[in-house]
Enzyme design. Structure first.
Site, PDB file in Angstrom:
ATOM      1  N   LYS A  52       7.393 -10.099  -4.550  1.00  0.00           N
ATOM      2  CA  LYS A  52       6.594  -9.427  -3.520  1.00  0.00           C
ATOM      3  C   LYS A  52       6.331 -10.375  -2.353  1.00  0.00           C
ATOM      4  CE  LYS A  52       2.096  -7.021  -3.528  1.00  0.00           C
ATOM      5  NZ  LYS A  52       1.000  -6.602  -4.430  1.00  0.00           N
ATOM      6  N   SER A 127       0.378  -1.827  -3.445  1.00  0.00           N
ATOM      7  CA  SER A 127       0.996  -2.611  -2.408  1.00  0.00           C
ATOM      8  C   SER A 127       2.349  -3.208  -2.830  1.00  0.00           C
ATOM      9  CB  SER A 127       0.071  -3.732  -1.946  1.00  0.00           C
ATOM     10  OG  SER A 127      -0.279  -4.565  -3.019  1.00  0.00           O
ATOM     11  N   SER A 151      -2.051  -2.050  -7.539  1.00  0.00           N
ATOM     12  CA  SER A 151      -0.861  -2.354  -6.744  1.00  0.00           C
ATOM     13  C   SER A 151       0.421  -2.663  -7.496  1.00  0.00           C
ATOM     14  CB  SER A 151      -1.171  -3.504  -5.781  1.00  0.00           C
ATOM     15  OG  SER A 151      -2.062  -3.043  -4.790  1.00  0.00           O
TER      16      SER A 151
END
Lengths: 441, 486
Positions: A52, A127, A151
């Protein structure tokens, strides 16, 4: 091969936003050479994965989708990145996130919007949206995301992949943005890195690599993940609640969970409908407590500096913070009562499957109802975030539009290995990961 | 057997298990020792002789049936009166709790009992564990068995005195700024302050029964005993999550082999910018010499040279202590407590400054303190790693057991007058802040025969290493020796 898939499919998905093809090829060649010599670099020897864009990667752009960082090249790897590399993994690149991770969709001013591989008109969640999309579409074998209010779990559910939110305190957040590196690393609770992958076994493998202490985070204890042998269905007693935290999900979600329950029962598990509210777990109190803790910690981390639009709240008093932490203790005790009787608890991730792209904060339809954005995204994940309990997200079905439906499989704190064994059983019963249909460019 | 009371927990457990002695005999021996000496010392403040004998008889009967309750089957213990003991008065030395009888054992107590221990009674402490002497309005004052005119230390003063005077085989104490270590040092016994969050705090006062727990750091529960073996066994029994104190993670204890003296790599620090008694200093000099002669590597250090700033440690300690202990008080109460603390310290005292800054703290301030703490811990860990130290040795306090005095009286350290709290916790509190494991072990005696102990410090979660090094050092220093006449 993955680079070829990225070349073909990433433009439509926009999941991978920084690609280090050269570095990846170099590392892959080195891994192959080592293997040819009989050497191994570790449990992830030669495994290509993504990370990420919240995790610092030395020499590789790390932005957190925050424009001032659009060209930022960290000097040091985040703790999880160091561990992945030490285990022999090959870092392909970085996956997309919303601005400063602050949304359950994935769109930002630097890289734009990530689309769900199952339906490009829909969000992959957030996210860790880019990560889940990349794993679902086969652009990467796995991704490491992070989960505060959902997330890792929400994207895993929306994209039909497996995700793990480990017990709080297992995995170091050193090098995870935000907070930015110049700000105090004040987030002491709730947040944790976690893997996204296409199987439960991969979740376990990745957890064992990324978990453990790092010198800059003395609060991460050297608690071994441990192992747990496969579980036989008759050994397993499960609780489930399609309606959880006082909110009923969509009919399709409800049906998927009921079908899962009956499939598990048919396989030999004992499966009981059980809402932890009956044990005294108060989801509203959990939301309240997490709000106080978040406010205090993000304030201490300098959030108002980053987000001038944030309402300037009065500085949280220590009394209020201490009271919220004490309330958290009570809620953990209440929630965990069920684990005297049950191996794990199953509930939805969000009330619906992946929704169509829309501005942050706009309402989301759920059958005939209109849910607030917050209700539609955080209702089932936030109350569990507070507790720091491990959660596996697993795909268990699809809705009528063909979008995946996942569930949260929740276990007691520190029971990650046992939970993964339960999740492996669920995986067996449901048939595991199924990829979205490839779309022609 | 005339010497039953001198034996330790592990030894007695073995001898009871094999039938060499009975639990009843052992309990009677300790009761006799208490009857002989406790009046003068006043370590044991609640005694349940009858209950203990009944339990001991049950232990013996169980053994006869082939049942074994656990590794402490039939072994008599005493417990600091800060720990809830079911059905037995638990006061915390605090007048409003003088008649408080808990329904439930503290976790650590339950675990020792669950292992088969026989609870003889409770030992003395200062009011709410808030001093390094052990006096309170309910039970009065505890005296040091080595010299009744001196304190046994605090706050686990009764515990340490009970072990030194051989009133029981094992003790359970607690340590915030030094409350296991200072008494262990003053009384010449072993005391372990484990890694922060190693042992659940469940059932410890303070927190007052029913109150919100705001003390999330620094406080620890640990054993006091006459041998390292006993410490090790007790730690194994009390450590680990209990499903109540959610801050305790499941970290294994492990065990390490005792290093050969020649293989030791030790750091010693006696330089804390605080006066140190000549006898204490001489003790460390002597040990360093012995170790070097045996081929060990000994490095004399100042913590500040490794990024562990003592003034910053004291100030941060003051901030966190005040913030957490004060979170349950009104601002007025906090100010009063800090004034009282401050009254006995110099104006530029960093710990007092930290405390004053933390009155009515915001969460932001408190979290900043915690982060400063983590940076200091990281520096300490880095030093251990880079220098390869197996342990760090330091004094426990500025001098041996102080004479009884009013709290706050300046302490004479040789020719120097040292502020009361500095003399008591300047050497111990930095490691409290760091949350690292510390074993106090007997090092030497002062010229007037008082024990002098040392802190054996390791990195977090490194108890096995600390105990292994302590075993190696014991070969030089010798272990526990009873005070004359006990």
């Amino acid at each position: 091969m993955l680079l070829a898939r990225i070349a073909t499919h990433n433009p439509a998905l926009n999941a991978v936003v920084t690609l280090d093809a050269e570095g990846a090829r170099r590392a892959a060649r080195a891994a192959d050479a080592a293997r040819a010599n009989g050497a191994s670099t570790g449990p992830l020897h030669g495994v290509p994965l993504t990370v990420k864009d919240a995790f610092c990667t030395a020499g590789l752009r790390t932005t957190c989708a925050y424009p001032p960082l659009r060209d930022y090249l960290p000097l040091h790897d985040a703790a999880v990145v160091s561990r992945l590399k030490a285990a022999g993994a090959i870092l392909l690149g970085k996956t997309n996130v919303p601005w400063l991770l602050d949304d359950a969709q994935t769109d930002n001013p630097i890289f734009g919007r990530t689309n769900n591989p199952w339906d490009l008109q829909r969000t992959p969640g957030g996210s860790s949206g880019g990560g889940a999309a990349a794993v679902a579409a086969g652009l990467s074998l796995a991704d490491i995301g992070s989960d505060y209010g959902g997330s890792v779990r929400i994207p895993a559910h929306f994209c039909g992949v497996y995700g793990l939110r480990p017990t709080e305190g297992r995995v170091s957040l050193t090098g995870h943005l935000p907070p930015l590196e110049r700000q105090p690393p004040a987030i002491r609770h709730i947040s944790t890195p976690g893997p996204l992958a296409r199987s439960v076994a991969d979740l376990g493998l990745l957890l064992r690599v990324i978990a453990g202490p790092d010198r800059r985070a003395p609060s991460i204890a050297p608690a071994p993940v441990g192992t747990h042998g496969p579980m036989a269905a008759p050994q397993v007693r499960l609780a489930y609640a399609p309606t959880f935290a006082g909110l009923a999900p969509s009919a399709a979600t409800c049906a998927a969970i009921e079908r899962l329950a009956s499939d598990l029962a048919a396989a030999g598990c004992q499966v009981d409908a059980h809402d932890p509210a009956h044990d005294g777990f108060d989801a509203a109190a959990a939301r309240e407590a997490i709000s106080v803790i978040s406010q205090a910690e993000w304030d201490a981390a300098g959030w108002p500096e980053l987000d001038p639009t944030a309402s300037v709240a009065e500085s949280t008093s220590l009394r209020a913070y201490a009271a919220a932490l004490a309330e958290r203790d009570r809620l953990i005790t209440a929630f965990q009562r069920m684990f005297d009787r049950y191996a794990a608890f199953i509930c939805p991730v969000t009330p619906t499957s992946a929704f169509a792209h829309r501005p942050k904060g706009t309402p989301i339809p759920c059958d005939g109802r209109l849910l607030t954005y917050r209700q539609a995204t955080a209702s089932y994940t936030i109350p569990l975030s507070l507790l720091g309990v491990p959660v596996v997200t697993a795909p268990v079905g699809w809705d009528d539009d063909g979008l995946p439906i996942g569930v949260q499989i929740v276990g007691p704190r520190w029971g990650d290995a046992h939970l993964l064994a339960v999740a492996a059983l669920v995986e067996q019963v449901t048939g595991g990961f199924r990829p979205p249909p490839d779309r022609e460019r | 057997m005339p010497d039953l009371h001198t034996r330790g927990a592990v030894q007695l457990a073995t001898q009871i298990a094999t039938g060499e002695v009975s639990s009843v005999e052992v309990v009677e021996a300790f009761l006799a020792q208490i009857a002989k000496h406790n009046q003068r010392i006043n370590a044991v403040v609640t005694l349940d002789a009858e209950g203990a004998l009944v339990r001991a008889a049950q232990a013996d009967a169980a053994l006869a049936r082939g049942e074994r309750w656990g590794p402490l089957h039939g072994v008599p213990i005493t417990v600091k009166d800060a720990f809830a003991t079911a059905g037995m008065r638990t006061t915390g030395g605090y007048a409003p709790l003088r008649d408080y009888v808990p329904a439930e054992d503290a976790t650590a107590v339950a675990r020792l009992k669950g292992a088969g221990a026989v609870l003889l009674g409770k030992t003395n402490l200062p009011v709410l564990s808030g001093d390094y002497q052990s006096v309170n309005p309910i039970f009065g004052r505890t005296n040091n068995p080595w010299n009744l005119g001196h304190v046994p230390g605090g706050s686990s003063g009764g515990s340490a005195a009970a072990i030194a005077a051989q009133f029981s085989a094992l003790e359970l104490g607690s340590d915030y700024s030094g409350s296991i270590r200072v008494p262990a040092h003053y009384c010449g016994v072993y005391g372990l302050r484990p890694t922060e969050h190693r042992v659940p705090m469940t059932g410890h006062i303070p927190v007052l029964p029913g109150a919100v727990n705001s003390v999330r750091h620094i406080n620890t529960v640990g054993p006091l005993a006459r041998s390292i073996d006993d410490i090790e066994l007790a730690l194994a029994l009390i450590a680990g999550p209990d499903g109540r104190d959610w801050q305790v993670p499941p970290v294994p204890l492990g065990r390490e082999a005792t290093p050969e003296p020649g293989a030791l790599k030790i750091a010693i620090s006696v330089d804390f910018d605080v006066p140190l008694s000549i006898d204490t200093h001489a003790g460390f000099t002597w040990l360093a010499g012995e170790l070097e002669q045996a081929g060990a590597s000994v490095e004399l250090i100042r913590l500040g040279d490794f990024g562990f700033s003592l003034p910053e440690a004291y100030e941060t300690f003051g901030e966190i202590a005040q913030a957490e202990l004060g979170a349950g008080l009104s601002p007025e109460e906090e100010r009063a407590a800090v004034s009282a603390f401050r009254a006995n310290r110099t104006d530029d005292d960093p710990m007092a400054r930290g405390m004053a800054n933390a009155i009515d703290a915001s969460a932001r301030f408190y979290i900043a303190s915690l982060l400063r703490r983590e940076a200091l811990v990281a520096a300490l860990h880095q030093a251990f790693e880079q220098r390869g130290w197996q342990a760090l040795l330091t004094p426990v306090t500025a001098c041996p057991a102080i004479p009884h005095c009013d709290t706050g009286t300046p302490i004479a350290v040789d020719d120097c007058d040292v502020p009361y709290w500095t003399a008591g916790i300047a050497y111990s509190s930095p490691f409290s802040l760091a949350g690292v494991p510390v074993l106090v072990a007997p090092l030497t005696r002062s010229h007037d025969g008082l024990p002098i102990g040392m802190q054996v410090v390791g990195p977090r979660w490194g108890e096995a290493r600390v105990l292994a090094v302590a075993r190696a050092l014991e070969q030089f220093t010798g272990g526990f020796a009873a005070p004359p006449g006990y």
